[in-house]
Design a protein around this motif. Sequence first.
Motif, PDB file in Angstrom:
ATOM      1  N   ILE A   8     -71.354   2.632  54.329  1.00  0.00           N
ATOM      2  CA  ILE A   8     -69.909   2.856  54.474  1.00  0.00           C
ATOM      3  C   ILE A   8     -69.577   3.304  55.903  1.00  0.00           C
ATOM      4  CG2 ILE A   8     -69.929   5.237  53.540  1.00  0.00           C
ATOM      5  CD1 ILE A   8     -67.182   2.613  52.920  1.00  0.00           C
ATOM      6  N   GLN A  11     -63.285  -5.443  43.639  1.00  0.00           N
ATOM      7  CA  GLN A  11     -64.052  -5.169  44.858  1.00  0.00           C
ATOM      8  C   GLN A  11     -64.908  -6.373  45.246  1.00  0.00           C
ATOM      9  OE1 GLN A  11     -67.744  -4.227  44.936  1.00  0.00           O
ATOM     10  NE2 GLN A  11     -67.554  -4.264  47.165  1.00  0.00           N
ATOM     11  N   CYS A  57     -64.731   0.575  50.641  1.00  0.00           N
ATOM     12  CA  CYS A  57     -64.243   1.885  50.184  1.00  0.00           C
ATOM     13  C   CYS A  57     -64.115   1.928  48.668  1.00  0.00           C
ATOM     14  CB  CYS A  57     -62.902   2.216  50.844  1.00  0.00           C
ATOM     15  SG  CYS A  57     -63.054   2.562  52.607  1.00  0.00           S
ATOM     16  N   LEU A  58     -63.614   0.827  48.071  1.00  0.00           N
ATOM     17  CA  LEU A  58     -63.516   0.763  46.612  1.00  0.00           C
ATOM     18  C   LEU A  58     -64.888   0.910  45.966  1.00  0.00           C
ATOM     19  CD1 LEU A  58     -61.037  -2.138  45.676  1.00  0.00           C
ATOM     20  CD2 LEU A  58     -60.712   0.327  45.426  1.00  0.00           C
ATOM     21  N   ILE A  78     -67.630   2.414  47.165  1.00  0.00           N
ATOM     22  CA  ILE A  78     -68.159   3.781  47.253  1.00  0.00           C
ATOM     23  C   ILE A  78     -67.372   4.708  46.308  1.00  0.00           C
ATOM     24  CG2 ILE A  78     -68.471   5.761  48.811  1.00  0.00           C
ATOM     25  CD1 ILE A  78     -70.424   3.490  49.371  1.00  0.00           C
ATOM     26  N   TYR A  79     -66.040   4.517  46.267  1.00  0.00           N
ATOM     27  CA  TYR A  79     -65.205   5.342  45.392  1.00  0.00           C
ATOM     28  C   TYR A  79     -65.651   5.227  43.937  1.00  0.00           C
ATOM     29  CZ  TYR A  79     -60.943   7.087  43.134  1.00  0.00           C
ATOM     30  OH  TYR A  79     -60.058   7.787  42.360  1.00  0.00           O
ATOM     31  N   ASN A  80     -65.909   3.976  43.517  1.00  0.00           N
ATOM     32  CA  ASN A  80     -66.322   3.708  42.143  1.00  0.00           C
ATOM     33  C   ASN A  80     -67.654   4.399  41.825  1.00  0.00           C
ATOM     34  OD1 ASN A  80     -66.111   2.571  39.607  1.00  0.00           O
ATOM     35  ND2 ASN A  80     -65.934   0.469  40.335  1.00  0.00           N
ATOM     36  N   VAL A  84     -68.972   7.038  43.419  1.00  0.00           N
ATOM     37  CA  VAL A  84     -68.818   8.492  43.444  1.00  0.00           C
ATOM     38  C   VAL A  84     -68.181   8.967  42.145  1.00  0.00           C
ATOM     39  CG1 VAL A  84     -67.621  10.406  44.590  1.00  0.00           C
ATOM     40  CG2 VAL A  84     -68.718   8.636  45.963  1.00  0.00           C
ATOM     41  N   LYS A  85     -67.121   8.263  41.711  1.00  0.00           N
ATOM     42  CA  LYS A  85     -66.443   8.652  40.473  1.00  0.00           C
ATOM     43  C   LYS A  85     -67.387   8.522  39.272  1.00  0.00           C
ATOM     44  CE  LYS A  85     -62.347   9.546  40.119  1.00  0.00           C
ATOM     45  NZ  LYS A  85     -61.717  10.896  40.146  1.00  0.00           N
ATOM     46  N   THR A  86     -68.235   7.494  39.291  1.00  0.00           N
ATOM     47  CA  THR A  86     -69.203   7.338  38.209  1.00  0.00           C
ATOM     48  C   THR A  86     -70.151   8.538  38.189  1.00  0.00           C
ATOM     49  OG1 THR A  86     -69.113   4.954  38.495  1.00  0.00           O
ATOM     50  CG2 THR A  86     -70.981   5.815  37.255  1.00  0.00           C
TER      51      THR A  86
END
Lengths: 541, 196
Positions: free
Chosen positions: A22, A406, A465-466, A468-470, A472-474
């Motif tokens: 990222i 994504q 970004c989507l 990494i966000y996914n 991290v949220k997982t």
Amino acid sequence: MNDAAEKKLALSHFWVAFAAFILACFMGEYQVLERSGFIPALESAPVYFASVSTHGVLMAFVLTTFFIMGFGYMVAAASLKQPVWNKPLAWIGFWVALVGVVLAAIPLLTGKASVLYTFYPPIVAHAAFYIGATLLVVGSWVWCVIMLMTFNQWKKANPGQTVPLAMFATAANAMLWLWASAGVALEVLFQLVPFSLGWISTIDPGLARTLFAWTLHPIVYFWLIPAYTAFYVFVPKQAGGYLFSDEMARIAFIVLAVFALPIGFHHLYMDPEQAQGWKLLHGIGTFVVALPTLVTGFTVIASLEIAGRLRGGKGLFGWILSLPWDNTMVLAVILSLLMLIFGGFGGIVNASYAMNAMIHNTAWVPGHFHLIFGGTTIIMYFAIAYYLWPILAGKPLFSKPMALTQLWLWFIGMVILTTPWHILGLLGQPRRISSVVYNNLLTLAWKPYELAMIFGGLVLLGSACLFIYNLVKTQLNPVSEDFAETIEFAEQYHAPASMPDYLNSLGLWNKVIAVLMAISFGFPILQFFFMKTFGSSAWGY
Amino acid sequence: MQTEFSKGINIIKDLCVQFNTIHIDPLERKWIAISLMIVGLFVGIITIDALFHGINPPSKVETIDSASLHLSQEFAEDNLGVQVDDKGAVIIRMVAGRYSFFPKHVDVPAETPLTFRWVSMDVLHGVHIPMTNMSTMIVPGYVAEISTTFPKPGEYPLLCNEYCGLGHNHMWSNISVIAKEDWHAPVKSHVKGEQQ
């Protein structure tokens, strides 16, 4: 079997890989912006080249090496159903590689190592950069040893049994990487590190380039093999079908591992220090290594067709529509193959002697490898991450629709980025320039394509970004007790009655590689010790 | 020796026997045959071009001391640029160095075989005349020799296409390709230290 330790190991490797990814994505978008010259305030050659060097190192060396290591540990534990050999050693490998990355990152980010990730002596960087890169490779060698030991341990415990395909491919990759990395290791240990520390006063760039070319081709197969592994062992099951041919998959991996090695001189086609006969020999080998990719294309598409027809698809192409396009692995493989077709076409241009002269070191080349590495390979890394993350973390994926969006965005962004990049190359734009200052009408034709590339880069950055966000949220999801997914490997369409020994072990192929390497690199390296050469003294940048 | 040889033969025989036991679908056999033909076609074209039409990249493997080009006969300052040798061949000697190509400008004839001899006086460089095959790496310590012909007259840029330092983008110059009938071989200038 309790594989919690392996899961932790794999997850740690994956986080390092994607953190590097990222960071490098932001740098990539800055670079297309800076290079275009649309924002004069951004113009700065020192910052640009520090950024390009870091972007290349993070993407090509850190993301890949850590991802491959983590993936290997998970594949070994899941496919062999036995613990990975010597896990404390695996953690040592992880930390050695991580320390190496940090050590290399300091000179890179402070502009003390703007030599790009392909090094380019006699320009010399701070010694910490080369030592850090060496530690990263040493860490990966630890992984290779562990993979091969685990492979042999299983074979001893299960005599006469067929090694699962996923592990066979991973072990072949470990063998490939040990051979591949030897070239750059020789360059770094005997040339670059002593040179950067001032122990030797001159360096022969011809020898350095030859040793780097040894590594430079097989390294891309080191990166690609996990993607191909997913093609063969995950995709058919996820699509709802069967693997078309287990034997052909093994043959493809063997030909990849054997023929990826003795062909590096297609990176030196335009170099004066190697003679044309050797270049031609390596050129022919380069075409041979296209064969396993053609076979892979067939087997994967055949496996998808089986799945499509089992799901009720009719007609010549109807099965394509009935594939589960909402499965991340299946969507990724379709997009990956599309990019492979276009990227492979570009690769044939690069591999061809005469055509290569027209595009050598032009913008065409980064266009090509962003499509085939950033596209074909990395989209499969995403798919593997989406598949493994819930299993590793023991929690469901945060959002599947976000994951599908994504993957589409990555594909679209890659097309918008790399198509103009290829065209710029045909229009004569050199790669590795930080701005266009040529006082020539030719450069006017370049502007619209540079604008398109900025947009493509933005789409890719958004997609990254989507992703990494996914993840991290997982990771931050609460652990659910009833979540018990495990890795499912594809079953074969025709189960082989028996597996010949040469498709079940690597010893023979290791010897074949040794012979081919001696033939294709023996004289070209020894010549530097027999002819009168003149070293170059060190230069800054 | 004999036993070693027969051992080798046995291994190959064994491989062939084992190879025949694996199952390859007839459709896949056809695809493999097609793939082999595609690869064979490409390899054939490139090999024939290389061996019979002389289409090869610059590969002379000739070494030179880049640190003392100015002291060498061939690449001393007064010897650079375009020359016609005894046999009438047009040879262009060029030095690449941060951040330019020297001499800064040369005139060459169109539709005439040209031989470029490139050397670097410092680091790694590359040179490309866009949309032509005048492209080579210039590696310090080596002479990069490349022969080509420019079909069309015009002003062409010479661009450095290998990262050579922070001023890399500024490394470029021009070359004029002049209609064959308008081009005259340059008279060799004598700009050595001594008086004429």
